[in-house]
Design a protein around this motif. Structure first.
Motif, PDB file in Angstrom:
ATOM      1  N   GLY A   1       0.533   4.222  -2.610  1.00 31.12           N
ATOM      2  CA  GLY A   1      -0.709   4.982  -2.663  1.00 31.12           C
ATOM      3  C   GLY A   1      -1.030   5.767  -1.415  1.00 31.12           C
ATOM      4  N   CYS A   2      -0.111   5.780  -0.432  1.00 30.58           N
ATOM      5  CA  CYS A   2      -0.371   6.498   0.824  1.00 30.58           C
ATOM      6  C   CYS A   2      -0.175   7.999   0.674  1.00 30.58           C
ATOM      7  CB  CYS A   2       0.593   6.007   1.907  1.00 30.58           C
ATOM      8  SG  CYS A   2       0.366   4.304   2.433  1.00 30.58           S
TER       9      CYS A   2
ATOM     10  N   ASP B   1      -3.929   7.993  -2.789  1.00 33.36           N
ATOM     11  CA  ASP B   1      -5.224   7.615  -3.347  1.00 33.36           C
ATOM     12  C   ASP B   1      -5.780   6.334  -2.719  1.00 33.36           C
ATOM     13  OD1 ASP B   1      -3.548   5.680  -4.410  1.00 33.36           O
ATOM     14  OD2 ASP B   1      -3.761   6.345  -6.486  1.00 33.36           O
ATOM     15  N   ASN B   2      -5.224   5.947  -1.563  1.00 35.26           N
ATOM     16  CA  ASN B   2      -5.791   4.767  -0.893  1.00 35.26           C
ATOM     17  C   ASN B   2      -6.283   5.139   0.505  1.00 35.26           C
ATOM     18  OD1 ASN B   2      -3.523   4.805   0.803  1.00 35.26           O
ATOM     19  ND2 ASN B   2      -2.497   3.113  -0.242  1.00 35.26           N
ATOM     20  N   GLU B   3      -6.477   4.160   1.358  1.00 28.83           N
ATOM     21  CA  GLU B   3      -7.102   4.407   2.655  1.00 28.83           C
ATOM     22  C   GLU B   3      -6.139   4.858   3.747  1.00 28.83           C
ATOM     23  OE1 GLU B   3      -6.286  -0.129   2.684  1.00 28.83           O
ATOM     24  OE2 GLU B   3      -6.495   1.531   1.258  1.00 28.83           O
TER      25      GLU B   3
ATOM     26  N   HIS C   1      -5.728   4.870   9.270  1.00 35.14           N
ATOM     27  CA  HIS C   1      -6.820   4.891   8.300  1.00 35.14           C
ATOM     28  C   HIS C   1      -7.301   6.334   8.122  1.00 35.14           C
ATOM     29  CE1 HIS C   1     -10.709   4.061   6.427  1.00 35.14           C
ATOM     30  NE2 HIS C   1     -10.190   2.875   6.093  1.00 35.14           N
ATOM     31  N   LYS C   2      -7.612   6.697   6.906  1.00 38.08           N
ATOM     32  CA  LYS C   2      -7.991   8.088   6.604  1.00 38.08           C
ATOM     33  C   LYS C   2      -9.209   8.559   7.392  1.00 38.08           C
ATOM     34  CE  LYS C   2     -10.635   6.748   2.479  1.00 38.08           C
ATOM     35  NZ  LYS C   2     -10.726   6.881   0.995  1.00 38.08           N
TER      36      LYS C   2
ATOM     37  N   SER D   1       0.805  -1.230   0.000  1.00 39.90           N
ATOM     38  CA  SER D   1       0.000   0.000   0.000  1.00 39.90           C
ATOM     39  C   SER D   1       0.836   1.278   0.000  1.00 39.90           C
ATOM     40  CB  SER D   1      -0.919   0.012   1.234  1.00 39.90           C
ATOM     41  OG  SER D   1      -1.778  -1.108   1.254  1.00 39.90           O
TER      42      SER D   1
END
Length: 226
Positions: free
Chosen positions: A72-73, A91-93, A112-113, A69
């Motif tokens: 995409g962070c 573009d990820n969580e 986590h966002k 991941s």
């Protein structure tokens, strides 16, 4: 007299050799910003460098996120100038928070966002000069009123240690360890079945039970443990 002259010559040679050895040793010593250590696990030398650039801050902080991941962070945090900035859009969580270079030791995190409003509120209160207890009490009140939320099950990964040297090839920080937090607001030992204190160094337990910050703590064993 002849014996005395011979002794003086011999002593001079010894002093010359010792001075040469000391000069050689000094020339071989590493600089202040990097050092060489030997890995106890495989006997291979590895080059450790100081975390003293924005690129190093970001690379070491990304170690908190799952490997698949990381690309995409979103990465935020203090840069080497002391400015709190967005270092990389994502573009990820996951949101990754870099180590603060103006504080002792190393501590980076990934969460986590959906936790960002809670984390941002803490940063804002800290910037206002609020103490740890004041930040805790304020967020507790705002959580109870519904003004602030922590989604149950949201995770936080923390990568921390006392050293600020890292392997530039792997981005691993020397001596740093990961631990994981799973937020369960208002959870108790009775509602989860988890103990309030760890039963072993790598066993999950419930911290801050019954509060807005109730969370499961998981601290894996060090990678180099026998």
């Amino acid at each position: 007299m002849k014996h005395m002259i011979t002794a003086f010559i011999f002593t001079g040679l010894l002093i010359s050799c010792n001075s040469s050895d000391k000069t050689k040793t000094l020339l071989q010593e590493p600089s202040e910003t990097e050092t060489v250590t030997k890995s106890a696990s495989n006997g291979i030398d590895k080059q450790l460098k100081a975390i003293d650039t924005d690129e190093a801050l970001m690379a070491t902080a990304l170690m908190t996120a799952p490997k698949e991941s990381r690309s995409g962070c979103k990465v935020i945090g203090y840069n080497m100038k002391g400015e709190f900035v967005t270092m990389k859009e994502g573009d990820n969580e996951f949101i990754v928070l870099t180590d603060n270079p103006n504080q002792d030791g190393f501590s980076a995190s990934c969460y986590h966002k959906d936790l960002e409003p809670f984390m941002a509120r803490g940063r804002a209160l800290r910037a206002e000069g609020k103490s740890g207890k004041e930040i805790y009490d304020t967020r507790e009140t705002e959580m109870k009123s519904g003004q602030l939320k922590i989604p149950s099950g949201s995770t936080l990964h923390v990568y921390s240690g006392a050293n600020t040297l890292y392997d530039s090839e792997t981005s691993k920080v020397e001596g740093a360890q990961l631990r994981y937090v799973v937020y369960l607001p208002w959870a108790t030992s009775e509602s989860t079945g988890l103990p309030k204190i760890p039963t072993a160094s790598n066993h999950p337990w419930l911290m801050n039970p019954g509060t807005h910050r109730a969370h499961i703590m998981i601290s894996p064993l060090p990678e180099d443990r026998d």
